[in-house]
Design a protein around this motif. Structure first.
Motif, PDB file in Angstrom:
ATOM      1  N   ILE A 113      -1.221   3.538 -10.518  1.00 34.36           N
ATOM      2  CA  ILE A 113      -1.446   2.084 -10.420  1.00 34.36           C
ATOM      3  C   ILE A 113      -2.836   1.805  -9.848  1.00 34.36           C
ATOM      4  O   ILE A 113      -3.562   0.906 -10.298  1.00 34.36           O
ATOM      5  N   TRP A 114      -3.244   2.607  -8.857  1.00 39.48           N
ATOM      6  CA  TRP A 114      -4.596   2.475  -8.288  1.00 39.48           C
ATOM      7  C   TRP A 114      -5.647   2.660  -9.386  1.00 39.48           C
ATOM      8  O   TRP A 114      -6.556   1.841  -9.558  1.00 39.48           O
ATOM      9  N   LEU A 158      -4.478  -4.838  -1.832  1.00 37.64           N
ATOM     10  CA  LEU A 158      -5.619  -4.002  -1.437  1.00 37.64           C
ATOM     11  C   LEU A 158      -6.426  -3.510  -2.631  1.00 37.64           C
ATOM     12  O   LEU A 158      -7.649  -3.671  -2.680  1.00 37.64           O
ATOM     13  N   VAL A 159      -5.739  -2.967  -3.625  1.00 39.44           N
ATOM     14  CA  VAL A 159      -6.470  -2.351  -4.743  1.00 39.44           C
ATOM     15  C   VAL A 159      -7.194  -3.417  -5.576  1.00 39.44           C
ATOM     16  O   VAL A 159      -8.336  -3.218  -6.018  1.00 39.44           O
ATOM     17  N   TYR A 160      -6.552  -4.571  -5.756  1.00 42.20           N
ATOM     18  CA  TYR A 160      -7.196  -5.673  -6.487  1.00 42.20           C
ATOM     19  C   TYR A 160      -8.454  -6.125  -5.741  1.00 42.20           C
ATOM     20  O   TYR A 160      -9.516  -6.317  -6.341  1.00 42.20           O
ATOM     21  N   SER A 161      -8.334  -6.271  -4.411  1.00 45.37           N
ATOM     22  CA  SER A 161      -9.481  -6.694  -3.605  1.00 45.37           C
ATOM     23  C   SER A 161     -10.626  -5.709  -3.722  1.00 45.37           C
ATOM     24  O   SER A 161     -11.786  -6.108  -3.881  1.00 45.37           O
ATOM     25  N   VAL A 162     -10.302  -4.414  -3.644  1.00 47.21           N
ATOM     26  CA  VAL A 162     -11.344  -3.383  -3.731  1.00 47.21           C
ATOM     27  C   VAL A 162     -12.017  -3.436  -5.103  1.00 47.21           C
ATOM     28  O   VAL A 162     -13.243  -3.356  -5.218  1.00 47.21           O
ATOM     29  N   PHE A 183       0.834  -1.214   0.000  1.00 49.17           N
ATOM     30  CA  PHE A 183       0.000   0.000   0.000  1.00 49.17           C
ATOM     31  C   PHE A 183       0.869   1.265   0.000  1.00 49.17           C
ATOM     32  O   PHE A 183       0.602   2.221  -0.740  1.00 49.17           O
ATOM     33  N   GLU A 184       1.948   1.239   0.787  1.00 48.45           N
ATOM     34  CA  GLU A 184       2.819   2.429   0.897  1.00 48.45           C
ATOM     35  C   GLU A 184       3.489   2.750  -0.436  1.00 48.45           C
ATOM     36  O   GLU A 184       3.916   3.884  -0.665  1.00 48.45           O
ATOM     37  N   GLU A 185       3.618   1.748  -1.304  1.00 47.00           N
ATOM     38  CA  GLU A 185       4.305   1.948  -2.595  1.00 47.00           C
ATOM     39  C   GLU A 185       3.346   2.368  -3.715  1.00 47.00           C
ATOM     40  O   GLU A 185       3.793   2.657  -4.825  1.00 47.00           O
TER      41      GLU A 185
END
Ligand SMILES: NC(=O)c1ccc[n+]([C@@H]2O[C@H](COP(=O)([O-])OP(=O)(O)OC[C@H]3O[C@@H](n4cnc5c(N)ncnc54)[C@H](OP(=O)(O)O)[C@@H]3O)[C@@H](O)[C@H]2O)c1
Length: 245
Positions: free
Chosen positions: A107-108, A152-156, A100-102
């Motif tokens: 990318i998001w 995280l972003v894939y899950s969302v 997440f920090e990267e």
């Protein structure tokens, strides 16, 4: 009755297994299967594996499904092949193992665009084209239901895909088109390239069947769902019993 069927990202992994299953079950010589591909090599490989009979049914269309323009171009080509369609499988997705920090905004935004926004607008454009009895399958993921630590972003994005299937029902009300999402846990496809044995072992401990799914097992569920007229607005999980312990 012949069918026009579409699979996005249908030359690798789960998408390829779905495309092959649709061809295996196709009983009508007039059936058409439109397969979206991204890498030329994958298309060439799949083409070389098809029987002469199947080749007559298949049209491969290149499209970069990470862009709105790529999707628009794809839809235009689909409509040229057939103004009416029956089955649509939205299978394209990308992910990242960045922490997440990267993350940066790009990318998001790219992952949400590819996994959620582009399929949403593809369905919007194809909505008037569905024959009665049409079916839409959205490829979700158990990651959209559980908060995996890894992405995280894939899950969302996949949580959005699951909810999209339910929300779209209202938009298709009266059209007699069924919409469902499928949520696999872990499937042995090129997506897993690079996964270490330690990672496999750790995940397999959490799966009651202690293995990843085969792509064919997901394809079978997709086909069974599309051939059952009363499954609608549902998220179907196929996990081997994840988080059993
Ligand atoms: N494998 C799993 O454990 C798992 C679990 C849950 C859900 N899923 C879902 O299953 C679906 C398929 O994944 P998979 O496991 O079959 O992975 P895969 O074998 O790596 O397939 C991914 C596909 O996406 C295509 N693709 C990538 N970028 C694209 C772009 N910009 N435009 C068009 N296509 C693009 C790839 O095309 P090229 O090969 O030509 O690059 C490939 O066909 C995804 O929605 C994924 O989220 C997978």
């Amino acid at each position: 009755m012949s069918k026009v069927m579409i699979v996005t990202s249908g030359t690798s992994g789960i998408g390829k297994a779905i495309a092959n299953k649709l061809l295996k079950e196709s009983r009508c010589t007039e059936d058409k299967l439109i397969i979206n591909y991204f890498e030329e090599d994958q298309k060439t490989q799949m083409l070389s594996e098809l029987s002469q009979e199947d080749k007559k049914k298949v049209t491969f269309i290149y499209a970069d499904m990470s862009t709105y323009e790529g999707m628009e171009d794809f839809v235009e080509q689909v409509i040229e092949i057939s103004p009416k369609i029956d089955w649509l499988v939205c299978n394209t997705a990308i992910g990242t193992y960045k922490k997440f920090e990267e993350y940066d905004y790009e990318i998001w935004e790219k992952i949400l665009r590819t996994n959620l926004s582009v399929p949403t607008f593809m369905i919007q454009k194809l909505k008037p084209r569905f024959n009665k009895g049409g079916k839409i399958i959205l490829m979700g993921s158990l990651a959209g239901s559980l908060s995996y630590s890894s992405s995280l972003v894939y899950s969302v994005s996949k949580a959005g895909v699951h909810h999209l299937a339910k929300c779209l029902l209202k938009e298709f009300d009266g059209q007699n088109v069924s919409i469902n999402a499928i949520a696999p846990s872990f499937v042995q496809t090129p997506w897993q390239n690079g996964r270490s044995q330690e990672s496999y072992d750790r995940i397999n401990k959490k799966i009651n069947l202690h293995r990843f799914a085969e792509a064919d097992e997901i394809a079978k569920l997709v086909y069974d769902t599309m051939t059952n007229d009363f499954i609608n607005g549902t998220l179907l999980e196929i996990t081997g019993g994840y988080d059993y312990f």
